[in-house]
Design a protein around this motif. Structure first.
Motif, short mmCIF file in Angstrom:
data_model
loop_
_atom_site.label_atom_id
_atom_site.label_comp_id
_atom_site.label_asym_id
_atom_site.label_seq_id
_atom_site.Cartn_x
_atom_site.Cartn_y
_atom_site.Cartn_z
N THR A 65 49.54 37.15 -5.67
CA THR A 65 49.87 38.57 -5.87
C THR A 65 48.63 39.46 -5.80
N VAL A 66 47.45 38.86 -5.92
CA VAL A 66 46.21 39.62 -5.97
C VAL A 66 45.53 39.69 -4.60
N LEU A 67 45.59 38.59 -3.87
CA LEU A 67 44.90 38.52 -2.58
C LEU A 67 45.87 38.82 -1.44
N GLY A 68 45.36 39.50 -0.44
CA GLY A 68 46.16 39.75 0.76
C GLY A 68 46.35 38.45 1.53
N PRO A 69 47.31 38.40 2.46
CA PRO A 69 47.62 37.16 3.16
C PRO A 69 46.45 36.58 3.95
N ASP A 70 45.65 37.42 4.59
CA ASP A 70 44.53 36.90 5.38
C ASP A 70 43.44 36.32 4.48
N VAL A 71 43.09 37.03 3.41
CA VAL A 71 42.08 36.53 2.47
C VAL A 71 42.59 35.25 1.80
N LEU A 72 43.85 35.27 1.40
CA LEU A 72 44.45 34.10 0.76
C LEU A 72 44.40 32.89 1.68
#
Length: 192
Positions: A65-72
């Motif tokens: 919920t904190v990180l965007g999909p690319d960073v995650l």
């Protein structure tokens, strides 16, 4: 809602393999040798693992919920690759991890296992798997089952099997699974 069997099975397999020769499995051998009471030890391992992995799984789910999909994707992919490397490093058990004898067998096992699992590779794997699959219950059930698959035999038959297990081969298989999962995550292969 359909139960996410892939998350459950992957979590079970990876943790069961990664746990072979792990610090907490060594702890299971030591507890079994010291107390010679398998049922309270097994119950303590289950309780400590459920508590520890539920916390780790909640952290993994929260991370999504904190990180965007690319960073995650990058964080998870690199985390799985780091887990592959970490799995190849042998663990050792510190003598102070059994220093709570006044709690009884069950209490000693719960405390020792919970503390030994903090920051351990299977706890970190639980965080990463929960973030990867976003299936808290399936991942926690799978990682807990994986811990039990590896540790119950350690408690029941103890030293009789410790020296017969091909620990290095098992670690290599677990490391390969982590590496494949990491590469698949980084490349987006098999992702929704």
């Amino acid at each position: 809602m359909i139960f996410p069997y892939e998350a459950f099975l992957m979590s079970t397999g990876i943790v069961a393999l990664a746990e072979i020769g792990d610090k907490t499995q060594l702890l299971a051998f030591m507890l079994a040798a010291r107390f010679r009471r398998p049922w309270p030890i097994i119950a303590g391992i289950l309780i400590a693992t459920l508590a520890n992995h539920a916390f780790a799984g909640a952290v993994g789910t929260w991370v999504t919920t904190v990180l965007g999909p690319d960073v995650l994707r990058w964080v998870l992919g690199l985390s799985f690759i780091a887990m592959a490397i970490w799995t190849l490093i042998p663990d050792k058990l510190d003598d102070d991890e059994l220093s709570t004898p006044k709690l009884g067998v069950l209490g000693t096992t719960i405390v020792a296992f919970f503390l030994a699992e903090m920051g351990d590779k299977t706890q970190v794997a639980t965080v990463a798997l929960a973030a990867q699959y976003n299936a808290l219950i399936a991942v926690v059930a799978g990682t807990t089952l994986g811990m039990m698959i590896a540790n119950v035999p350690a408690v029941v038959v103890g030293d009789r099997i410790a020296h017969r297990m091909p620990v290095r081969l098992i670690h290599c298989i677990a490391a390969a699974l982590f590496a494949v999962l990491g590469i698949a995550t980084l490349t987006g292969f098999g992702m929704d």
